[in-house]
Design an enzyme around this catalytic site. Structure first.
Site, PDB file in Angstrom:
ATOM      1  N   ASP A  33       0.833  -1.197   0.000  1.00 45.15           N
ATOM      2  CA  ASP A  33       0.000   0.000   0.000  1.00 45.15           C
ATOM      3  C   ASP A  33       0.868   1.247   0.000  1.00 45.15           C
ATOM      4  O   ASP A  33       1.937   1.288   0.637  1.00 45.15           O
ATOM      5  CB  ASP A  33      -0.901   0.042   1.232  1.00 45.15           C
ATOM      6  CG  ASP A  33      -2.135  -0.839   1.102  1.00 45.15           C
ATOM      7  OD1 ASP A  33      -2.103  -1.784   0.282  1.00 45.15           O
ATOM      8  OD2 ASP A  33      -3.113  -0.589   1.818  1.00 45.15           O
ATOM      9  N   CYS A  58      -8.543   4.818   1.025  1.00 52.29           N
ATOM     10  CA  CYS A  58      -9.211   4.625   2.317  1.00 52.29           C
ATOM     11  C   CYS A  58      -8.505   5.431   3.402  1.00 52.29           C
ATOM     12  O   CYS A  58      -7.294   5.660   3.330  1.00 52.29           O
ATOM     13  CB  CYS A  58      -9.182   3.152   2.729  1.00 52.29           C
ATOM     14  SG  CYS A  58      -9.945   2.018   1.568  1.00 52.29           S
ATOM     15  N   TYR A  90      -7.822 -14.082   4.271  1.00 50.18           N
ATOM     16  CA  TYR A  90      -6.571 -13.497   4.759  1.00 50.18           C
ATOM     17  C   TYR A  90      -6.669 -12.945   6.175  1.00 50.18           C
ATOM     18  O   TYR A  90      -5.670 -12.526   6.753  1.00 50.18           O
ATOM     19  CB  TYR A  90      -6.108 -12.376   3.812  1.00 50.18           C
ATOM     20  CG  TYR A  90      -7.093 -11.236   3.680  1.00 50.18           C
ATOM     21  CD1 TYR A  90      -7.084 -10.183   4.587  1.00 50.18           C
ATOM     22  CD2 TYR A  90      -8.035 -11.221   2.665  1.00 50.18           C
ATOM     23  CE1 TYR A  90      -7.991  -9.141   4.480  1.00 50.18           C
ATOM     24  CE2 TYR A  90      -8.945 -10.182   2.543  1.00 50.18           C
ATOM     25  CZ  TYR A  90      -8.914  -9.145   3.451  1.00 50.18           C
ATOM     26  OH  TYR A  90      -9.817  -8.123   3.333  1.00 50.18           O
ATOM     27  N   ASN A 101     -18.310  11.590   2.854  1.00 47.51           N
ATOM     28  CA  ASN A 101     -17.857  12.826   2.213  1.00 47.51           C
ATOM     29  C   ASN A 101     -17.918  13.928   3.260  1.00 47.51           C
ATOM     30  O   ASN A 101     -18.822  13.924   4.124  1.00 47.51           O
ATOM     31  CB  ASN A 101     -18.775  13.250   1.058  1.00 47.51           C
ATOM     32  CG  ASN A 101     -18.671  12.349  -0.157  1.00 47.51           C
ATOM     33  OD1 ASN A 101     -17.679  11.666  -0.361  1.00 47.51           O
ATOM     34  ND2 ASN A 101     -19.716  12.357  -0.965  1.00 47.51           N
ATOM     35  N   HIS A 142     -17.529   9.005  -0.688  1.00 43.94           N
ATOM     36  CA  HIS A 142     -16.527   8.474  -1.611  1.00 43.94           C
ATOM     37  C   HIS A 142     -15.186   8.152  -0.952  1.00 43.94           C
ATOM     38  O   HIS A 142     -14.245   7.747  -1.635  1.00 43.94           O
ATOM     39  CB  HIS A 142     -16.306   9.457  -2.764  1.00 43.94           C
ATOM     40  CG  HIS A 142     -17.503   9.588  -3.660  1.00 43.94           C
ATOM     41  ND1 HIS A 142     -18.553  10.434  -3.368  1.00 43.94           N
ATOM     42  CD2 HIS A 142     -17.817   8.956  -4.811  1.00 43.94           C
ATOM     43  CE1 HIS A 142     -19.463  10.335  -4.321  1.00 43.94           C
ATOM     44  NE2 HIS A 142     -19.059   9.453  -5.201  1.00 43.94           N
ATOM     45  N   GLU A 180      -3.982   0.481  -2.138  1.00 46.91           N
ATOM     46  CA  GLU A 180      -3.262  -0.671  -2.674  1.00 46.91           C
ATOM     47  C   GLU A 180      -2.619  -0.350  -4.024  1.00 46.91           C
ATOM     48  O   GLU A 180      -3.229   0.301  -4.869  1.00 46.91           O
ATOM     49  CB  GLU A 180      -4.204  -1.862  -2.868  1.00 46.91           C
ATOM     50  CG  GLU A 180      -4.956  -2.281  -1.623  1.00 46.91           C
ATOM     51  CD  GLU A 180      -6.315  -1.616  -1.501  1.00 46.91           C
ATOM     52  OE1 GLU A 180      -7.127  -2.084  -0.670  1.00 46.91           O
ATOM     53  OE2 GLU A 180      -6.557  -0.614  -2.218  1.00 46.91           O
TER      54      GLU A 180
END
Length: 217
Positions: A33, A58, A90, A101, A142, A180
């Protein structure tokens, strides 16, 4: 060739507001990341994550900040059949919380809008007792929020916890942006060798999650 980054190099870079590259583990997600202190993110940084990383943008928040804002784990509050049997190969659970937002945004998805939301999340995390979260932010939105495990690396070793542990050591608010890095050719996670090469080209720090756990856990 760039020398190998130490944990101290990564902490210092993070304290300066620079992004760092963190690979969690080959036997976990196996992903690298791009990680920023949220307070350092501007529209150019959001564009970089879109173009150079390609994953979800994120914001990870510490457990106590999420508690102050009454932010749940999404899988605990979803009332839909698709949320049943949420098994992960995982990890034991997802760290996803709400999507938000800032109320000062328009659509919320532009680089400028997402940068505003992220910057305001960092400001809120620095002093959560003084922020009315629902007054400042709206959901859905978002920017994906992630809730760190209470014991951080003692409980879970995802990018959420690695990033918040790094913020703690760097002395910045417990709000970090993680995205990522994907491989344009394969569509899969960018291999560690390619992630290290990216870091070298852009004079950024790259580190393995296990190295952070050993020092910060």
């Amino acid at each position: 060739m760039q020398r190998a980054s130490t944990v101290e190099d990564v902490i210092a870079a993070f304290r300066r507001g620079e992004p760092v590259l963190v690979h969690d583990a080959a036997d976990r997600e196996g992903e690298t990341d791009l990680v920023y202190p949220a307070g350092a993110v501007d529209a150019a940084a959001v564009a970089r994550m879109r173009n150079d990383a390609g994953g979800l943008v994120c914001v990870a928040l510490s457990d106590d900040v999420c508690e102050a804002f009454d932010l749940p784990f999404m899988q605990d509050v979803l009332d839909h059949p698709a949320s049943a049997g949420h098994d992960l190969r995982y990890d034991e659970r997802s760290s996803f919380s709400l999507t938000v937002n800032h109320r000062g945004t328009f659509t919320g998805v532009t680089d400028e809008d997402r940068a505003l939301t992220i910057a305001e999340l960092a400001r809120a995390a620095a002093d959560p007792e003084r922020i009315d979260f629902a007054e400042a932010f709206r959901a859905p939105g978002h920017v994906h929020l992630l809730r760190a495990a209470p014991g951080l690396l003692d409980d879970r070793r995802g990018h959420t916890e690695l990033g918040i542990a790094l913020a703690r050591e760097a002395g910045v608010p417990p709000a970090v942006v993680v995205c990522e890095m994907l491989d344009d050719e394969t569509g899969a996670a960018l291999p560690p060798r390619a992630a290290r090469a990216y870091a070298e080209r852009h004079d950024l720090r790259y580190i393995e999650g296990a190295t952070l756990v050993e020092r910060l856990g």
